[in-house]
Motif scaffolding. Sequence first.
Motif, PDB file in Angstrom:
ATOM      1  N   PHE A  31       6.456 -15.818  -8.068  1.00  0.00           N
ATOM      2  CA  PHE A  31       6.366 -14.902  -6.750  1.00  0.00           C
ATOM      3  C   PHE A  31       7.097 -15.619  -5.784  1.00  0.00           C
ATOM      4  O   PHE A  31       6.946 -17.019  -5.573  1.00  0.00           O
ATOM      5  CB  PHE A  31       4.842 -14.690  -6.566  1.00  0.00           C
ATOM      6  N   ASN A  35       3.268 -10.015  -0.796  1.00  0.00           N
ATOM      7  CA  ASN A  35       2.980  -8.558  -1.152  1.00  0.00           C
ATOM      8  C   ASN A  35       3.458  -8.755  -2.533  1.00  0.00           C
ATOM      9  O   ASN A  35       3.101  -7.515  -3.028  1.00  0.00           O
ATOM     10  CB  ASN A  35       3.809  -7.799  -0.211  1.00  0.00           C
ATOM     11  N   GLN A  36       3.923  -9.322  -3.366  1.00  0.00           N
ATOM     12  CA  GLN A  36       4.240  -9.118  -4.722  1.00  0.00           C
ATOM     13  C   GLN A  36       2.841  -9.325  -5.432  1.00  0.00           C
ATOM     14  O   GLN A  36       3.101  -8.892  -6.614  1.00  0.00           O
ATOM     15  CB  GLN A  36       5.246 -10.263  -4.933  1.00  0.00           C
ATOM     16  N   LYS A  40      -1.603  -6.741  -8.975  1.00  0.00           N
ATOM     17  CA  LYS A  40      -1.459  -7.534 -10.305  1.00  0.00           C
ATOM     18  C   LYS A  40      -2.837  -7.708 -10.919  1.00  0.00           C
ATOM     19  O   LYS A  40      -4.002  -7.569 -10.061  1.00  0.00           O
ATOM     20  CB  LYS A  40      -0.955  -8.785  -9.638  1.00  0.00           C
TER      21      LYS A  40
END
Length: 91
Positions: A31, A35-36, A40
């Motif tokens: 990452f 915001n990624q 998840k």
Amino acid sequence: MKARYAARAKKFEDIPNVGPRVARDFRILGFTKPNQLKNKNPYKLYQIINKKTGTRQDLCLLDVLMSVVDFMNGASPRPWWHYTPERNMIP
């Protein structure tokens, strides 16, 4: 100062419960931006970091991952130990 809302987290260390070590773990996971982490699966992230490092990480890291994903999905900031009872329900 830690972000109070996910949109304000510009770097990993802005996220509640994240310090330099966990920020490094996110980079190991591939990452580059907070915001990624939205949407998840913290359990899968925990399994992947264990494989990538060749070490079974302390389960408290799973609590932190749960708190981070929850926060990035819009939840209010909570201490990582808030997630320990949920994590302890895993068979």
